[in-house]
Design an enzyme around this catalytic site. Structure first.
Site, PDB file in Angstrom:
ATOM      1  N   HIS A  67       0.849  -1.192   0.000  1.00  0.00           N
ATOM      2  CA  HIS A  67       0.000   0.000   0.000  1.00  0.00           C
ATOM      3  C   HIS A  67       0.883   1.240   0.000  1.00  0.00           C
ATOM      4  O   HIS A  67       2.055   1.190   0.385  1.00  0.00           O
ATOM      5  CB  HIS A  67      -0.907   0.012   1.223  1.00  0.00           C
ATOM      6  CG  HIS A  67      -2.004  -1.000   1.166  1.00  0.00           C
ATOM      7  ND1 HIS A  67      -3.096  -0.951   2.013  1.00  0.00           N
ATOM      8  CD2 HIS A  67      -2.201  -2.090   0.381  1.00  0.00           C
ATOM      9  CE1 HIS A  67      -3.910  -1.960   1.750  1.00  0.00           C
ATOM     10  NE2 HIS A  67      -3.381  -2.667   0.769  1.00  0.00           N
ATOM     11  N   GLU A 109       1.017   3.799   1.959  1.00  0.00           N
ATOM     12  CA  GLU A 109       1.566   4.140   3.272  1.00  0.00           C
ATOM     13  C   GLU A 109       2.759   3.255   3.621  1.00  0.00           C
ATOM     14  O   GLU A 109       3.781   3.749   4.112  1.00  0.00           O
ATOM     15  CB  GLU A 109       0.495   3.966   4.369  1.00  0.00           C
ATOM     16  CG  GLU A 109      -0.743   4.790   4.177  1.00  0.00           C
ATOM     17  CD  GLU A 109      -1.870   4.061   3.450  1.00  0.00           C
ATOM     18  OE1 GLU A 109      -3.035   4.296   3.810  1.00  0.00           O
ATOM     19  OE2 GLU A 109      -1.593   3.278   2.517  1.00  0.00           O
ATOM     20  N   CYS A 122      -5.996   1.838   6.090  1.00  0.00           N
ATOM     21  CA  CYS A 122      -6.689   0.612   6.471  1.00  0.00           C
ATOM     22  C   CYS A 122      -6.079   0.082   7.777  1.00  0.00           C
ATOM     23  O   CYS A 122      -5.115   0.634   8.301  1.00  0.00           O
ATOM     24  CB  CYS A 122      -6.560  -0.428   5.360  1.00  0.00           C
ATOM     25  SG  CYS A 122      -4.884  -1.087   5.164  1.00  0.00           S
ATOM     26  N   CYS A 162      -2.284  -0.858   7.458  1.00  0.00           N
ATOM     27  CA  CYS A 162      -1.419   0.323   7.448  1.00  0.00           C
ATOM     28  C   CYS A 162      -1.428   1.023   8.797  1.00  0.00           C
ATOM     29  O   CYS A 162      -0.382   1.492   9.263  1.00  0.00           O
ATOM     30  CB  CYS A 162      -1.845   1.267   6.337  1.00  0.00           C
ATOM     31  SG  CYS A 162      -1.533   0.585   4.690  1.00  0.00           S
TER      32      CYS A 162
END
Length: 159
Positions: free
Chosen positions: A55, A57, A85, A88
């Site tokens: 992701h 992040e 999410c 993360c």
């Protein structure tokens, strides 16, 4: 690179989100800022990297940790176009980021208050300050446009 305001920093993250979209990934971009300097950038890459943890992040935190030669990012701030999410958010807590600033809320999987409250909770060993809704309309519009186009492409391929 130095950027001075939350809006300018989210704008930089939006450019990275557009890069993700160009690569066929969900358009989310992120930067890590430490002492007013960008020390990490990332965009979604789980499809192209064959890595479910790739992701925006996580990718930005990996780059920042390499830059600082430290897995702790104490005092650093994460700017991201979409609310993090749970995965993360867990990494953000473990990295000890001081603040998360995000654009669009994620009503399906957000872990900064929309669905879960991982970042602001006092039940973990580190609490992260959260600022939400910075350039929210622009961040949400990019995601909506991406998914609208994806649905249109899918419809055309099924005809």
């Amino acid at each position: 690179m130095t950027l001075s305001s939350d809006e300018n920093r989210i704008q930089r993250a939006l450019l990275l989100a557009q890069r993700a979209a160009e690569e066929g990934e969900v358009p989310v971009g992120a930067i890590i800022v430490f002492e007013n300097e960008i020390i990490g950038e990332g965009w979604n890459r789980p499809i192209s990297s064959h890595d479910p943890s790739s992701h925006a992040e996580i990718n930005a935190m990996r780059a920042a940790a390499l830059h600082l030669a430290n897995y702790r990012l104490s005092g650093a701030e994460l700017y991201v176009t979409l609310e993090p999410c749970v995965m993360c958010a867990g990494a953000i807590v473990h990295a000890r980021l001081s603040r998360v600033i995000y654009g669009a809320h994620d009503p399906r999987a957000g872990a900064a208050g929309s669905v879960f409250e991982v970042l602001p909770t006092d039940k973990l060993n580190h609490r992260v300050e959260v600022n939400a809704g910075i350039m929210e309309e622009e961040c949400a519009a990019l995601l909506q446009s991406f998914f609208r186009q994806r649905r249109e492409n899918s419809r055309q391929n099924n005809e």
